[in-house]
Design an enzyme around this catalytic site. Structure first.
Site, PDB file in Angstrom:
ATOM      1  N   LYS A 160       0.358  -1.562  -0.368  1.00 26.34           N
ATOM      2  CA  LYS A 160      -0.224  -0.032  -0.048  1.00 26.34           C
ATOM      3  C   LYS A 160       0.619   1.718  -0.143  1.00 26.34           C
ATOM      4  O   LYS A 160       1.483   1.854   0.950  1.00 26.34           O
ATOM      5  CB  LYS A 160      -0.888   0.002   1.159  1.00 26.34           C
ATOM      6  CG  LYS A 160      -1.993   0.797   1.247  1.00 26.34           C
ATOM      7  CD  LYS A 160      -2.970   0.308   2.169  1.00 26.34           C
ATOM      8  CE  LYS A 160      -4.407   1.503   1.788  1.00 26.34           C
ATOM      9  NZ  LYS A 160      -5.165   1.901   1.165  1.00 26.34           N
TER      10      LYS A 160
HETATM   11  N1  PPE Z   1      -7.709  -1.438  -2.882  1.00 26.81           N
HETATM   12  C1  PPE Z   1      -7.248  -0.153  -3.030  1.00 26.81           C
HETATM   13  C2  PPE Z   1      -6.620   0.475  -4.103  1.00 26.81           C
HETATM   14  C3  PPE Z   1      -7.328   0.686  -1.466  1.00 26.81           C
HETATM   15  O1  PPE Z   1      -6.898   1.768  -1.580  1.00 26.81           O
HETATM   16  C4  PPE Z   1      -7.951   0.255  -0.760  1.00 26.81           C
HETATM   17  C5  PPE Z   1      -8.173   0.853   0.499  1.00 26.81           C
HETATM   18  C6  PPE Z   1      -8.684  -1.771  -1.142  1.00 26.81           C
HETATM   19  C7  PPE Z   1      -8.584  -1.820  -1.684  1.00 26.81           C
HETATM   20  C8  PPE Z   1      -9.193  -1.963   0.117  1.00 26.81           C
HETATM   21  O2  PPE Z   1      -8.329  -2.139   1.068  1.00 26.81           O
HETATM   22  P1  PPE Z   1      -9.121  -2.411   3.113  1.00 26.81           P
HETATM   23  O3  PPE Z   1      -9.084  -1.266   3.369  1.00 26.81           O
HETATM   24  O4  PPE Z   1      -7.808  -2.904   3.307  1.00 26.81           O
HETATM   25  O5  PPE Z   1     -10.067  -3.142   3.120  1.00 26.81           O
HETATM   26  N2  PPE Z   1      -8.288   2.568  -0.130  1.00 26.81           N
HETATM   27  C9  PPE Z   1      -7.523   3.158   1.841  1.00 26.81           C
HETATM   28  C10 PPE Z   1      -7.548   4.216   1.486  1.00 26.81           C
HETATM   29  C11 PPE Z   1      -8.380   5.316   0.563  1.00 26.81           C
HETATM   30  C12 PPE Z   1      -8.427   6.553   0.350  1.00 26.81           C
HETATM   31  O6  PPE Z   1      -8.899   7.249  -0.513  1.00 26.81           O
HETATM   32  O7  PPE Z   1      -7.397   7.300   1.453  1.00 26.81           O
HETATM   33  C13 PPE Z   1      -9.304   2.689   3.023  1.00 26.81           C
HETATM   34  O8  PPE Z   1     -10.407   2.484   2.629  1.00 26.81           O
HETATM   35  O9  PPE Z   1      -8.952   3.424   3.521  1.00 26.81           O
END
Ligand code: PPE
Length: 322
Positions: A160
């Site tokens: 990430k």
């Molecule tokens: N894919 C991406 C690209 C992504 O950024 C997130 C979270 C997810 C999948 C889902 O992952 P999880 O949160 O572990 O279920 N995105 C984070 C950031 C968003 C933002 O705009 O900043 C979040 O949801 O916290």
């Protein structure tokens, strides 16, 4: 919405005032995107006070992201966990969003970062519904992005990394300009990957499908929750390559993410998905997810870390930078 000032931000082992949480303009991470981060939510629970959701898994993913980029976090796993708890309590927050960030700091520029310090900050703020307050019930209108997710062996999707979000920005901006709430990106082979900040699920004939980690996705922690909760209900959940058109003819499609939680998708490229509103499977999983995070059902997987109970139990002194 501009930032509402919060009390404290955790920086390299100390809680500092919001106004003092600053970096130099020549910080490495600002120039090259050399940062790894997390997004975590804390929720108000029925009987256990505010609780951080899946803190251990988010902390683990932060360490994994840093490992991929050969960055050693100058704090232990437990110190980072505790620092998240401290950040929520120092701000007297109940429900909030936590943003730990590890980045190459101020020392020198040039791509090779080894001389730059590894700095760690943790901020927390109130973050409402990611795709708007009605989205959770009504669903959102999305498009397939003209941008792909990164190819394997270019940018590691499982990390990430702040830099990865330049791709997310392209997806999200294009969607907004074209009048959609969000975009779904395909991977370089043309299979469904993920949204700019969410994982994607589809339902057809009561079976659930989601792209595998090989489809350039972030291995979402909410994705993992949904897979487990859905299997507990007896649904078959398959991680498999999904062609774009399978989404168009799905009965239901939904997003998952820490910020987005479980958000139904009612149309893709102006094609109505199912009945054009939250479907029954999405509704059932969403309800279970919200009951879980609110502590209304038993914490059978140990996903909640109550903020104040953890703090009271802790005997270690306040953290200091190594
Ligand atoms: N894919 C991406 C690209 C992504 O950024 C997130 C979270 C997810 C999948 C889902 O992952 P999880 O949160 O572990 O279920 N995105 C984070 C950031 C968003 C933002 O705009 O900043 C979040 O949801 O916290």
């Amino acid at each position: 919405m501009p930032f509402e000032e919060v009390k404290k931000i955790w920086m390299n082992g100390k809680l500092v005032d919001f106004a003092d949480a600053k970096v130099h303009v020549l910080t490495h991470g600002l120039h090259y995107g050399s940062g790894l981060f997390e997004g975590i939510r804390s929720y108000v629970t029925k009987d256990r006070g505010p609780a951080i959701f899946r803190l251990d898994e988010h902390t683990r993913r932060l360490f994994d992201s840093c490992k991929i980029y050969r960055m050693e976090i100058p704090f232990s796993f437990e110190e980072i966990r505790q620092a998240c708890i401290e950040t929520v309590s120092a701000n007297e927050f109940e429900d909030c969003y936590l943003r730990p960030l590890v980045y190459r700091g101020f020392h020198s520029l040039g791509v090779f970062p080894a001389a730059c310090p590894v700095d760690v900050v943790i901020a927390a703020w109130h973050w409402g519904k990611y795709l708007g307050p009605e989205a959770l019930e009504q669903g959102v209108d999305v498009c397939i992005s003209s941008w792909n997710r990164m190819a394997p062996n270019t940018f590691p999707a499982l990390a990430k990394a702040t830099g990865n979000y330049m791709n997310s920005i392209l997806i999200r901006q294009e969607a907004a300009i074209d009048g959609y709430s969000e975009g779904i990106a395909l991977d370089v082979n043309g299979y469904v990957s993920e949204g700019s900040g969410e994982n994607v699920f589809m339902v057809r004939d009561d079976k659930i499908y989601t792209p595998p980690i090989g489809a350039s996705i972030l291995s979402g922690i909410t994705r993992d929750c949904v897979i487990r909760l859905a299997r507990d209900f007896g649904y078959e959940v398959t991680e498999t390559l999904i062609p774009r058109e399978a989404l168009y003819v799905a009965d239901e499609v939904f997003f998952t993410g820490t910020a987005a939680e479980v958000t139904p998708i009612r149309s893709i490229d102006k094609i109505t998905i199912g009945k054009g509103r939250r479907g029954p499977v999405t509704g059932r999983i969403q309800k279970e997810f919200f009951a879980y995070i609110a502590g209304e059902i038993s914490d059978r997987y140990g996903w909640l870390t109550p903020v104040y109970a953890e703090r009271a139990a802790r005997k270690k002194p306040t953290l200091v930078a190594r």
